[in-house]
Write a protein that holds these residues in place. Sequence first.
Motif, mmCIF file in Angstrom:
data_model
loop_
_atom_site.group_PDB
_atom_site.id
_atom_site.type_symbol
_atom_site.label_atom_id
_atom_site.label_comp_id
_atom_site.label_asym_id
_atom_site.label_seq_id
_atom_site.Cartn_x
_atom_site.Cartn_y
_atom_site.Cartn_z
ATOM 1 N N GLU A 86 23.543 18.107 49.009
ATOM 2 C CA GLU A 86 24.983 18.247 49.334
ATOM 3 C C GLU A 86 25.564 17.149 48.403
ATOM 4 O OE1 GLU A 86 23.684 17.940 52.942
ATOM 5 O OE2 GLU A 86 24.198 20.223 53.086
ATOM 6 N N THR A 87 24.855 16.063 48.209
ATOM 7 C CA THR A 87 25.638 15.018 47.940
ATOM 8 C C THR A 87 25.526 14.837 46.354
ATOM 9 O OG1 THR A 87 25.008 13.208 49.543
ATOM 10 C CG2 THR A 87 25.482 12.425 47.051
ATOM 11 N N ASN A 88 24.478 15.236 45.797
ATOM 12 C CA ASN A 88 24.381 15.762 44.024
ATOM 13 C C ASN A 88 25.646 17.078 43.941
ATOM 14 O OD1 ASN A 88 23.152 13.818 44.020
ATOM 15 N ND2 ASN A 88 20.790 14.476 43.681
ATOM 16 N N GLY A 89 25.636 17.922 44.357
ATOM 17 C CA GLY A 89 26.180 18.890 44.771
ATOM 18 C C GLY A 89 27.636 18.849 44.668
ATOM 19 N N ALA A 90 28.200 17.819 45.197
ATOM 20 C CA ALA A 90 29.487 17.586 45.476
ATOM 21 C C ALA A 90 29.734 16.382 44.144
ATOM 22 C CB ALA A 90 29.584 16.977 46.525
ATOM 23 N N GLY A 91 29.206 15.312 43.972
ATOM 24 C CA GLY A 91 29.059 14.888 42.511
ATOM 25 C C GLY A 91 29.699 15.750 41.571
ATOM 26 N N PHE A 92 28.277 16.477 41.161
ATOM 27 C CA PHE A 92 28.533 17.912 40.101
ATOM 28 C C PHE A 92 29.832 18.372 39.870
ATOM 29 C CE2 PHE A 92 28.358 21.010 37.771
ATOM 30 C CZ PHE A 92 26.709 21.261 36.925
ATOM 31 N N THR A 93 29.979 18.721 41.039
ATOM 32 C CA THR A 93 31.879 19.577 41.174
ATOM 33 C C THR A 93 32.947 18.725 40.977
ATOM 34 O OG1 THR A 93 30.260 20.870 42.433
ATOM 35 C CG2 THR A 93 32.414 22.043 42.476
ATOM 36 N N PHE A 94 32.178 17.367 41.799
ATOM 37 C CA PHE A 94 34.224 16.509 41.760
ATOM 38 C C PHE A 94 34.021 16.440 39.634
ATOM 39 C CE2 PHE A 94 34.718 11.966 40.833
ATOM 40 C CZ PHE A 94 35.859 12.091 41.070
ATOM 41 N N ALA A 95 33.067 15.909 39.104
ATOM 42 C CA ALA A 95 33.114 15.479 37.894
ATOM 43 C C ALA A 95 33.497 16.671 37.257
ATOM 44 C CB ALA A 95 31.664 14.646 37.391
ATOM 45 N N TRP A 96 33.158 18.020 37.328
ATOM 46 C CA TRP A 96 33.824 18.847 36.500
ATOM 47 C C TRP A 96 34.765 19.174 36.622
ATOM 48 C CZ3 TRP A 96 32.019 21.201 32.194
ATOM 49 C CH2 TRP A 96 30.484 20.816 31.587
ATOM 50 N N SER A 97 35.349 19.196 37.945
ATOM 51 C CA SER A 97 37.036 19.707 38.443
ATOM 52 C C SER A 97 37.336 18.640 37.665
ATOM 53 C CB SER A 97 36.352 18.934 39.732
ATOM 54 O OG SER A 97 36.218 20.398 40.820
ATOM 55 N N THR A 98 37.677 17.166 37.834
ATOM 56 C CA THR A 98 38.088 16.299 37.478
ATOM 57 C C THR A 98 38.477 16.574 35.921
ATOM 58 O OG1 THR A 98 37.377 14.969 38.791
ATOM 59 C CG2 THR A 98 38.543 14.015 36.989
ATOM 60 N N LEU A 99 36.835 16.963 34.877
ATOM 61 C CA LEU A 99 37.196 17.317 34.087
ATOM 62 C C LEU A 99 38.020 18.589 33.480
ATOM 63 C CD1 LEU A 99 36.031 16.388 30.952
ATOM 64 C CD2 LEU A 99 33.930 18.095 31.783
ATOM 65 N N TYR A 100 38.350 18.944 34.384
ATOM 66 C CA TYR A 100 38.644 20.555 33.886
ATOM 67 C C TYR A 100 40.689 20.093 34.078
ATOM 68 C CZ TYR A 100 40.971 24.778 34.411
ATOM 69 O OH TYR A 100 41.952 25.803 35.000
ATOM 70 N N LEU A 101 40.859 18.974 34.834
ATOM 71 C CA LEU A 101 42.433 18.292 34.858
ATOM 72 C C LEU A 101 42.544 18.244 34.434
ATOM 73 C CD1 LEU A 101 41.991 17.900 38.899
ATOM 74 C CD2 LEU A 101 43.411 19.378 38.066
ATOM 75 N N ILE A 102 42.093 16.670 33.420
ATOM 76 C CA ILE A 102 42.114 16.066 32.298
ATOM 77 C C ILE A 102 42.576 17.452 31.350
ATOM 78 C CG2 ILE A 102 40.827 14.542 30.453
ATOM 79 C CD1 ILE A 102 39.343 13.466 32.989
ATOM 80 N N ILE A 103 41.606 18.490 31.128
ATOM 81 C CA ILE A 103 41.330 19.287 29.230
ATOM 82 C C ILE A 103 42.839 19.549 29.494
ATOM 83 C CG2 ILE A 103 39.943 20.859 28.276
ATOM 84 C CD1 ILE A 103 37.411 19.666 29.435
ATOM 85 N N ASN A 104 42.693 20.314 31.304
ATOM 86 C CA ASN A 104 43.847 21.761 30.824
ATOM 87 C C ASN A 104 44.963 21.100 32.262
ATOM 88 O OD1 ASN A 104 42.490 23.953 29.344
ATOM 89 N ND2 ASN A 104 40.394 23.739 31.240
ATOM 90 N N GLY A 105 44.888 20.303 32.617
ATOM 91 C CA GLY A 105 45.962 19.699 33.560
ATOM 92 C C GLY A 105 47.996 20.305 33.275
ATOM 93 N N ARG A 106 48.137 19.176 31.883
ATOM 94 C CA ARG A 106 48.891 19.662 31.008
ATOM 95 C C ARG A 106 49.448 20.456 30.811
ATOM 96 N NH1 ARG A 106 49.781 14.400 27.240
ATOM 97 N NH2 ARG A 106 50.261 13.793 28.623
ATOM 98 N N SER A 107 48.630 21.557 30.373
ATOM 99 C CA SER A 107 49.625 22.286 29.968
ATOM 100 C C SER A 107 49.399 23.502 30.980
ATOM 101 C CB SER A 107 47.706 23.761 28.627
ATOM 102 O OG SER A 107 46.903 23.049 29.409
#
Length: 140
Positions: A86-107
């Motif tokens: 759970e800990t590593n999966g949550a960190g991995f998913t958190f990082a990729w969700s944040t990256l998605y927001l950085i790349i596609n949030g404004r558009s």
Amino acid sequence: MSSPLESAKKYSKLAGESPLPAWAFATGLAHTAYAIPWKMPKVEGSSGDLYQFHKSAIFKSPSRNACILFAATHALGGYMIYDGDETNGAGFTFAWSTLYLIINGRSSVRSLLGGRITPLSLSVLALGNAGVYGSAFFWP
């Protein structure tokens, strides 16, 4: 009787230990990847009205390749949580969700002006995943 704040914290903790939010986002991204229309070639000798309309109907962001990449990473993060990490999966998913927001949030917010709601809804799912899995990763 528990207060609404306590029940929200309990729900957030349970959601951070579940692969379902990550898989829901991965499913939404995969559906979007295959729902994006392919570019239509311009036909010589035509007025080009249909081509211009079709060109404006295609999503600018997220692209098909980005949807497939992020869907695969969120499915993997959900599988990590499902498998018991759970800990590593949550960190991995958190990082990729944040990256998605950085790349596609404004558009995604800009696409709302063009009448497209799907990119914004994907960003809302990414924000929810970042919140749920970020709290599960940083405060287990």
